[in-house]
Scaffold this motif. Sequence first.
Motif, PDB file in Angstrom:
ATOM      1  N   PHE A   1      44.990  55.542  23.992  1.00 25.51           N
ATOM      2  CA  PHE A   1      44.172  56.153  24.489  1.00 25.51           C
ATOM      3  C   PHE A   1      44.113  56.794  25.850  1.00 25.51           C
ATOM      4  CE2 PHE A   1      42.266  51.966  22.323  1.00 25.51           C
ATOM      5  CZ  PHE A   1      41.832  52.543  20.773  1.00 25.51           C
ATOM      6  N   GLY A   2      45.270  56.732  26.388  1.00 23.19           N
ATOM      7  CA  GLY A   2      45.772  57.434  27.367  1.00 23.19           C
ATOM      8  C   GLY A   2      45.698  56.786  28.783  1.00 23.19           C
ATOM      9  N   HIS A   3      45.484  55.161  28.671  1.00 21.79           N
ATOM     10  CA  HIS A   3      45.428  54.267  29.677  1.00 21.79           C
ATOM     11  C   HIS A   3      47.014  53.784  29.708  1.00 21.79           C
ATOM     12  CE1 HIS A   3      40.991  56.347  29.092  1.00 21.79           C
ATOM     13  NE2 HIS A   3      41.314  55.218  30.181  1.00 21.79           N
ATOM     14  N   GLU A   4      46.348  52.023  31.199  1.00 22.74           N
ATOM     15  CA  GLU A   4      47.608  50.772  30.946  1.00 22.74           C
ATOM     16  C   GLU A   4      47.211  50.188  31.704  1.00 22.74           C
ATOM     17  OE1 GLU A   4      50.686  53.525  34.735  1.00 22.74           O
ATOM     18  OE2 GLU A   4      50.956  52.646  32.790  1.00 22.74           O
ATOM     19  N   VAL A   5      47.774  49.403  31.562  1.00 25.28           N
ATOM     20  CA  VAL A   5      47.049  47.998  32.745  1.00 25.28           C
ATOM     21  C   VAL A   5      47.385  48.595  34.241  1.00 25.28           C
ATOM     22  CG1 VAL A   5      47.349  45.182  33.025  1.00 25.28           C
ATOM     23  CG2 VAL A   5      46.700  46.466  30.508  1.00 25.28           C
ATOM     24  N   GLY A   6      46.667  48.150  34.600  1.00 25.12           N
ATOM     25  CA  GLY A   6      47.438  48.268  36.782  1.00 25.12           C
ATOM     26  C   GLY A   6      45.834  47.197  37.263  1.00 25.12           C
ATOM     27  N   PRO A   7      46.558  47.633  38.716  1.00 24.16           N
ATOM     28  CA  PRO A   7      45.873  46.509  39.118  1.00 24.16           C
ATOM     29  C   PRO A   7      44.402  47.372  39.901  1.00 24.16           C
ATOM     30  CG  PRO A   7      47.886  47.457  40.599  1.00 24.16           C
ATOM     31  CD  PRO A   7      48.032  47.848  39.214  1.00 24.16           C
ATOM     32  N   VAL A   8      43.620  46.241  39.986  1.00 22.20           N
ATOM     33  CA  VAL A   8      42.355  47.107  40.512  1.00 22.20           C
ATOM     34  C   VAL A   8      41.667  46.042  40.969  1.00 22.20           C
ATOM     35  CG1 VAL A   8      41.596  48.259  37.946  1.00 22.20           C
ATOM     36  CG2 VAL A   8      41.445  45.781  38.549  1.00 22.20           C
ATOM     37  N   PRO A   9      41.161  46.933  42.445  1.00 20.06           N
ATOM     38  CA  PRO A   9      40.050  45.779  43.059  1.00 20.06           C
ATOM     39  C   PRO A   9      39.264  45.223  42.481  1.00 20.06           C
ATOM     40  CG  PRO A   9      39.542  48.077  43.727  1.00 20.06           C
ATOM     41  CD  PRO A   9      40.475  48.142  42.294  1.00 20.06           C
ATOM     42  N   ILE A  10      39.057  43.252  43.484  1.00 20.05           N
ATOM     43  CA  ILE A  10      38.641  42.702  43.016  1.00 20.05           C
ATOM     44  C   ILE A  10      36.736  42.661  43.592  1.00 20.05           C
ATOM     45  CG2 ILE A  10      37.443  40.136  43.525  1.00 20.05           C
ATOM     46  CD1 ILE A  10      40.481  39.435  42.626  1.00 20.05           C
ATOM     47  N   ARG A  11      35.601  42.966  43.333  1.00 22.33           N
ATOM     48  CA  ARG A  11      34.464  43.219  43.416  1.00 22.33           C
ATOM     49  C   ARG A  11      33.875  41.945  44.777  1.00 22.33           C
ATOM     50  NH1 ARG A  11      31.388  46.410  38.826  1.00 22.33           N
ATOM     51  NH2 ARG A  11      33.113  46.299  37.877  1.00 22.33           N
ATOM     52  N   LYS A  12      33.940  42.488  45.512  1.00 20.03           N
ATOM     53  CA  LYS A  12      33.177  41.361  45.916  1.00 20.03           C
ATOM     54  C   LYS A  12      31.664  41.269  46.601  1.00 20.03           C
ATOM     55  CE  LYS A  12      37.527  40.234  49.291  1.00 20.03           C
ATOM     56  NZ  LYS A  12      37.865  40.131  50.370  1.00 20.03           N
ATOM     57  N   GLU A  13      30.945  40.184  46.229  1.00 16.38           N
ATOM     58  CA  GLU A  13      29.543  39.692  46.313  1.00 16.38           C
ATOM     59  C   GLU A  13      28.967  39.649  47.741  1.00 16.38           C
ATOM     60  OE1 GLU A  13      27.129  37.268  43.814  1.00 16.38           O
ATOM     61  OE2 GLU A  13      29.252  37.776  41.937  1.00 16.38           O
ATOM     62  N   GLU A  14      28.042  40.888  47.844  1.00 14.83           N
ATOM     63  CA  GLU A  14      26.679  40.727  49.224  1.00 14.83           C
ATOM     64  C   GLU A  14      26.770  39.399  49.451  1.00 14.83           C
ATOM     65  OE1 GLU A  14      27.485  43.227  51.574  1.00 14.83           O
ATOM     66  OE2 GLU A  14      29.020  44.519  49.933  1.00 14.83           O
ATOM     67  N   PRO A  15      26.635  39.144  50.409  1.00 17.88           N
ATOM     68  CA  PRO A  15      25.627  37.816  50.392  1.00 17.88           C
ATOM     69  C   PRO A  15      24.828  37.453  51.104  1.00 17.88           C
ATOM     70  CG  PRO A  15      27.007  38.198  52.723  1.00 17.88           C
ATOM     71  CD  PRO A  15      27.388  39.505  51.772  1.00 17.88           C
TER      72      PRO A  15
END
Length: 68
Positions: free
Chosen positions: A54-68
Motif C-alpha cells: 500500500f506504499g507505506h512502512e512502519v515508522g516512529p510517530v509522535p505520541i499525542r499528549k492530552e491537554e490538562p
Amino acid sequence: MTLSTFVKNMRGKFGLTQVDLAAKSGVGLRFVRELEQGKQTLRMDKVNQILMLFGHEVGPVPIRKEEP
C-alpha cells in the motif's frame, strides 16, 4: 487510526480478501488475521511486507499528549 484499521481499510479499498493479502505480501493468513484483530506483538518485518503493498512502512510517530 490503528494499524489494524488501516490494513483492513486498505485491503477493502483494493478489493483484497485476507487470503489475497497474505499471498500477495508473502506472509501467512494467520499473520494477516492476527494483525487485523489488533494483536499487540507482531514482527515488524512482516508488518512492513504488508504495508509495502500500500506504499507505506512502519515508522516512529509522535505520541499525542492530552491537554490538562
